[in-house]
Each structure stands twice: as C-alpha cells, then as structure tokens.
Enzyme design. Structure first.
Site, mmCIF file in Angstrom:
data_model
loop_
_atom_site.group_PDB
_atom_site.id
_atom_site.type_symbol
_atom_site.label_atom_id
_atom_site.label_comp_id
_atom_site.label_asym_id
_atom_site.label_seq_id
_atom_site.Cartn_x
_atom_site.Cartn_y
_atom_site.Cartn_z
ATOM 1 N N ARG A 9 0.848 -1.196 0.000
ATOM 2 C CA ARG A 9 0.000 0.000 0.000
ATOM 3 C C ARG A 9 0.882 1.244 0.000
ATOM 4 N NH1 ARG A 9 -2.259 -1.138 6.031
ATOM 5 N NH2 ARG A 9 -4.047 -1.832 4.780
ATOM 6 N N TRP A 23 14.151 3.838 -9.648
ATOM 7 C CA TRP A 23 13.514 3.607 -10.943
ATOM 8 C C TRP A 23 14.337 4.188 -12.088
ATOM 9 C CZ3 TRP A 23 10.287 -0.038 -11.692
ATOM 10 C CH2 TRP A 23 9.426 -0.446 -10.675
ATOM 11 N N SER A 39 8.096 -1.586 -17.419
ATOM 12 C CA SER A 39 7.089 -0.538 -17.349
ATOM 13 C C SER A 39 5.780 -1.083 -16.784
ATOM 14 C CB SER A 39 6.853 0.053 -18.747
ATOM 15 O OG SER A 39 5.769 0.963 -18.741
ATOM 16 N N HIS A 91 6.139 -1.529 -13.028
ATOM 17 C CA HIS A 91 6.086 -0.206 -12.398
ATOM 18 C C HIS A 91 4.638 0.283 -12.328
ATOM 19 C CE1 HIS A 91 8.037 4.090 -12.259
ATOM 20 N NE2 HIS A 91 7.438 3.752 -11.140
ATOM 21 N N CYS A 121 12.538 2.102 1.660
ATOM 22 C CA CYS A 121 11.323 1.752 2.396
ATOM 23 C C CYS A 121 11.241 0.227 2.492
ATOM 24 C CB CYS A 121 10.104 2.318 1.677
ATOM 25 S SG CYS A 121 8.527 1.615 2.168
ATOM 26 N N CYS A 130 8.215 -1.320 0.738
ATOM 27 C CA CYS A 130 8.377 -1.211 -0.722
ATOM 28 C C CYS A 130 9.413 -2.215 -1.212
ATOM 29 C CB CYS A 130 8.805 0.203 -1.106
ATOM 30 S SG CYS A 130 7.721 1.510 -0.480
#
Length: 489
Positions: free
Chosen positions: A208, A221, A273, A276, A415, A418
């Site tokens: 989240r 990224w 992509s 992502h 994170c 993440c």
C-alpha cells in the site's frame, strides 16, 4: 371558486406540462435505446472527450494478438476470485526475505522512518513447521525422507573426494556448482539461510501507499530504466524526474527508438514498465485516506490515480503505462500455463505440515492453473530468441543479466515494505521468465520423481503466484477506478 375560463386555462396548463414531461422522457429513453450499449471506459461518449485516464485503454496490445477487453473479463471473473483465495493459504502467505542487504550500487540513503514503511516480521513460532523445515525443494513429507538419504550419500561421496583436493580447488568446485545453479535464473539466488533473513506474513504486511517518494525513490527507478533497459543516454525517456526537461518533447523520439529495437529488447522495456504501473496502481488503490482516532482508513485515491495515469497529467504516457501492465499480465499468465505439468505431478505437495490444508491448497492451485490454460489468446514466446543460434544465445544472456541486475537494485529501496513487495514481484517475474525459456526441461519432467533439469524452490513458487496475484489485483482495481471515474463525471 374557479370560473369556467379559469378552469379551462388550468387544464390546458396541466396538459401542456404533462405532454412536455412525457416528450422529454420518451426522448431520453429513445436516445438510450438508439445508442449502442458500451463499456463506460471504452465508448466514445462525450464524457470521454475530456481525456479521462481510461478512455483510450482499449483494443489490441502491441507485440501480441490479444485485446484488453478480453483480459478484463477473463481476469475479473475467472482468475481474480480464485487467486485471491489461494494467496490466503499458509503456503503462500509466508515469504522469507532479507531486507537488510546493503545497496550494491550507491551509498545507502538510510532507512525510511515513516511508520507505514515498516515491515513486521513473523516470529518463527507462528510459521507452519513444514515451511520452516529448511529445504524448500521438498514439497511433501514422503519426498523429504528419500531426498535426505540421497543428499547424505552425495555429501559423503563428495567428502571422500574433497580429502584429496586443495582448498583452492574446493572453492573452484563450489563456484562451479553455484554457477550451474544460477545459470538459468533471472534473479539473484536467495540467501534464505542468512541470519538476517526473516519470515514475513504477507497478509499482515499488505502492499500500500507508505509515503516513500522523492529523490531516493526516483533514483531506484531511474537506474532501472536508464541503465538496464538497453537505452542509450542520448534518448530522452518521457517524464524522467531526474533528467533536464525537454520542454514540449512528448516522447515521440523515445518511442521511435523503442519501436526500432528487436522484439526481445522491446519486450524487456514493456515488462519493467508494466511492473512499475502495477505497483503504482496498488499504491493508488490502498492509499491512506484518514488517520484519525488511532485507526487508519485505507482506500482508493482518485486524485493520485489521475496524477500517475491520466493522459492530460502525463503527456499521454498514462495509457501506454497501463497497456504495458496488460502485456506483463499476459507474459506471467503464459508462464503459469507452461508450468502446469510441473504441479500436476502427484508427488508435488505444497507442504506446510497440515495435510488437509495442503491437499486443499493444491486443488485450488490446480484450479487456477487450469483456468489459465483456458485463455484463448496467449502470448507466443517462441517468437523470442528465434534468430541465429549464437546471436540468440548472446541476446538471451544479456536479457537475463539485465533483469538480474534489476533484482539487485531492489536492495537499494529505502522503504522496507516497498523493498519487500518490489523484491517479491521482481522474483516472481524472474521465475516466470525462467519458466518460459525452460520449455524442453518442463516437457521432459519425470512423472513420479524430482528432476535436476528443472526445479522450483518454495521461494520461487511463492513469488511466482503472489506476483501474478498482484497483477490480477491491478486489473481488478482498474475496473474499480473506472467506476469511480464514471461516478465522478
């Protein structure tokens, strides 16, 4: 009392109002009956003229013969309900991961201290005994015992040989064995035995929005796209936050370059992509809406979704990003279909120690896999690496090493939550790619015994199915955002 003239006038007024109301109602109903019924997103309605995020998300995808509408129906009605239940089973909810590995590419930015970035590890006492038994190549109690005997015999034989070898030669043998294990993998080998590796309950640590953003996240990224997607630095990637602005550049130069690449390199970019995009959809769908009274409220954030995907907000990039999500879904769907024979063998059990649940979990997994086989428009991976043998082998190795590098970049995510989900989904995609390019090994699997030619660890199985479940969830969430956009209009 009304006189006759007033009474007639009132009747005329009422009759005219009735006729007007009737005529307007008939016009509305007739207009609806005359116009074709369309999906709220795909129709060319006046509302879609405002460049709404999803109005152009329709039709056939590039590099394959499948349309988005077919994927929506197939996923939302046939796949999503079953795979959601499957991910709640013990075998798939516990994932062992090392979130403390240092970033190998640049100095560590330090960990994110936002509370929602935190991952709560699972005490080993809560992990089912069959999962923490140690060897993830064993799926059932029966296969474990026979494998243990073979491993002990092999270890004894190797020990006898090693007595005659120098330490340097022993190290060389270990390196060769490690290379043999790694040569067909698209992700770095897991260090599950590391003291820093911990079990995480994925249901208690959902993916989240955490608030992790800015230069640290951009750098991750940016490194993935700029250094690992076969792109020369002279080609400007649209909306790159770490590159100087190109003014009115709408990315046409980038897409001209992309279309000029061979299929394999084009596919590689679209996979990254798509991954992502999927991650961004999860963050928009599970956004912190309210933190009041000690209980956080999470839900869809339409403004955040528009910011990331609306063509008007992204110079047209939003639609391309979402189409790449569908392309990635097709790739992983194809991998699940290809690996079905591996799981159909009777001795493969998703072992947790709970016999009844293990049997039920395998039945549910086979139900999902059989559904994937029913999809009529699969991606044809045989078109990849199909040229000259030497060139194809070189290209495939380059493809694999680029992806493996991306899996290592996940260690640079500041994170923890993440990093957890980025690692899992990257490993899931890497496992899917390995399956697609192991067709001969899978076809030659023995029916009643393990094979050295092709084997999946428990970690790979958990990542593969959870990774695909995340893509399935993304497509389902797109349907929810469609509804929200329609309601807002």
């Amino acid at each position: 009392m009304l006189n006759s003239t007033q009474t007639c006038g009132l009747l005329v007024l009422l009759l005219s109002l009735f006729c007007a109301h009737f005529s307007w109602g008939w016009f509305q109903n007739n207009a609806k009956s005359q116009s074709p019924q369309k999906e709220p997103v795909y129709g060319n309605t006046p509302e879609s003229q405002d460049q709404s995020c999803l109005c152009h998300l329709t039709g056939v995808l590039d590099d394959c013969f499948c349309d988005i509408e077919s994927i929506d129906v197939f996923n939302n009605f046939k796949i999503y309900p079953h795979i959601r239940k499957l991910m709640e089973r013990d075998f798939f909810r516990y994932y062992k991961v090392n979130l403390k590995r240092p970033c190998p590419f640049w100095p560590d930015d330090g960990q994110c201290f936002i509370k929602d970035c935190h991952v709560e590890p699972c005490p080993e006492s809560k992990v089912p005994v069959g999962i923490k038994s140690g060897n993830y190549n064993k799926y059932s109690q029966t296969s474990s015992s026979s494998s243990d005997v073979r491993e002990c015999e092999q270890a004894h034989e190797l020990g006898a040989v090693n007595n005659t070898l120098s330490n340097q030669t022993k190290e060389a043998f270990a390196d060769w064995a490690h290379h043999d294990d790694a040569q067909d993998h698209f992700c770095g080998l897991d260090d599950e035995m590391s003291p820093d590796a911990e079990y995480v309950d994925l249901l208690l640590n959902p993916e989240r929005y955490t608030g992790y953003k800015g230069p640290s996240a951009w750098r991750v990224w940016n490194s993935i796209y700029e250094e690992n997607c076969f792109k020369p630095r002279s080609v400007y990637r649209p909306l790159n936050p770490l590159a100087p602005s190109r003014g009115d550049d709408d990315g046409e130069g980038f897409y001209t370059w992309l279309e000029g690449l061979c299929l394999e390199k084009r596919v590689f970019y679209r996979l990254i992509s798509g991954l992502h995009s999927s991650i961004n959809i999860h963050l928009c769908a599970e956004y912190l809406l309210d933190e009041g009274w000690g209980k956080s409220v999470w839900g869809p954030n339409l403004h955040e979704f528009r910011r990331r995907f609306d063509p008007a907000e992204t110079k047209g990039e939003g639609t391309r990003r979402l189409k790449n999500l569908y392309f990635l879904y097709l790739i992983e769907l194809r991998a699940l279909t290809k690996v079905t024979p591996y799981f159909e063998r009777s001795f493969i059990n998703l072992y947790t120690g709970n016999t009844q649940e293990d049997s039920s979990t395998k039945d549910l997994l086979l139900q999902v896999l059989n559904e994937t086989k029913s999809f009529p428009m699969h991606f044809d991976e045989s078109s990849m690496f199909a040229g000259h043998k030497t060139e194809s082998k070189t290209l495939k190795e380059e493809f694999r090493l680029h992806f493996k590098n991306i899996s290592r970049i996940m260690d640079c995510v500041g994170c923890s939550k993440c990093r957890l989900w980025g690692t899992l989904q990257t490993q899931g995609l890497g496992t899917a790619l390995r399956i697609l390019f192991s067709e001969k090994e899978i076809k030659s699997l023995p029916e009643n015994s393990p094979s050295k030619g092709f084997q999946l660890t428990r970690q790979e199985i958990v990542a593969l199915l959870n990774g695909f479940a995340r893509l399935s969830t993304s497509i389902k969430e797109l349907h929810n955002f469609r509804t929200l956009l329609k309601d807002q209009r």
